[in-house]
Design an enzyme around this catalytic site. Sequence first.
Site, PDB file in Angstrom:
ATOM      1  N   ALA A  56      12.336  -3.578 -63.722  1.00 31.38           N
ATOM      2  CA  ALA A  56      11.708  -4.706 -64.408  1.00 31.38           C
ATOM      3  C   ALA A  56      10.452  -4.189 -65.088  1.00 31.38           C
ATOM      4  CB  ALA A  56      11.370  -5.810 -63.408  1.00 31.38           C
ATOM      5  N   VAL A  82       9.405  -0.915 -60.793  1.00 29.42           N
ATOM      6  CA  VAL A  82       8.532  -1.314 -61.894  1.00 29.42           C
ATOM      7  C   VAL A  82       8.671  -0.308 -63.033  1.00 29.42           C
ATOM      8  CG1 VAL A  82       6.160  -1.738 -62.623  1.00 29.42           C
ATOM      9  CG2 VAL A  82       6.920  -2.460 -60.349  1.00 29.42           C
ATOM     10  N   LYS A  83       8.928  -0.832 -64.206  1.00 32.67           N
ATOM     11  CA  LYS A  83       9.159   0.018 -65.367  1.00 32.67           C
ATOM     12  C   LYS A  83       7.882   0.093 -66.200  1.00 32.67           C
ATOM     13  CE  LYS A  83      13.073   0.613 -68.571  1.00 32.67           C
ATOM     14  NZ  LYS A  83      14.224  -0.112 -69.152  1.00 32.67           N
ATOM     15  N   LEU A  84       7.403   1.320 -66.432  1.00 33.46           N
ATOM     16  CA  LEU A  84       6.155   1.554 -67.140  1.00 33.46           C
ATOM     17  C   LEU A  84       6.392   2.456 -68.344  1.00 33.46           C
ATOM     18  CD1 LEU A  84       3.911   2.439 -64.050  1.00 33.46           C
ATOM     19  CD2 LEU A  84       4.006   0.230 -65.224  1.00 33.46           C
TER      20      LEU A  84
END
Length: 216
Positions: A56, A82-84
């Site tokens: 996400a 968590v997508k960064l």
Amino acid sequence: MKFFVDTADTKDIADLAESGMIDGVTTNPSLIAKAGRPFADVIQEICEIVPGPVSAEVVATDYEGMITEGRKLAKIADNVAVKLPLTWDGLKACRTLSGDGTQVNVTLCFSANQALLAAKAGATFISPFIGRLDDINVDGMELIADIRQIYDNYLFDTEILAASIRSANHVKLSALAGADVATMPPGVIKSLANHPLTDKGLEIFLADAQKAGIKV
């Protein structure tokens, strides 16, 4: 090799999950927008369907914003990754969130040097975009191979997640180059089973069975 499906369509995800062929899901703001539903609701439902990592993505571009959004996303479910973005602030946020025990997928990687930085920042996954490199006449598979060699040289745990996959051939070449994961649209996953000789052979077998009156 792990297969992740690149979509936010929960019907497609549920269908593929029943096959046992997917190990996780990747999403992005563009895919979530197509779902036409609240962001958190979509991620929550996907996490309930698939026990593996569900990426996400944050929409903040500064370190503090990424940390705030990343921690909020991580609370949705234990399997959220968590997508960064692969920016300097994104790498700093990766180090912090990884230190929290959160899975992190560093995305929009287009060079081996970027991948090296992400691994040093503690990324769970690095996402090189092979299709977009092909679009500008750069060999995306060479990038996968370079990252594989660097990670093997230094025993990094970061998994190579081949992204921007557009064809069955991309999947094969990613596997040959040593990618740990391939993420792709539902249609590409299903296309991996297709071959004209399989279709022709089945047609012949069924015709022969019918002529011989074979019933099981």
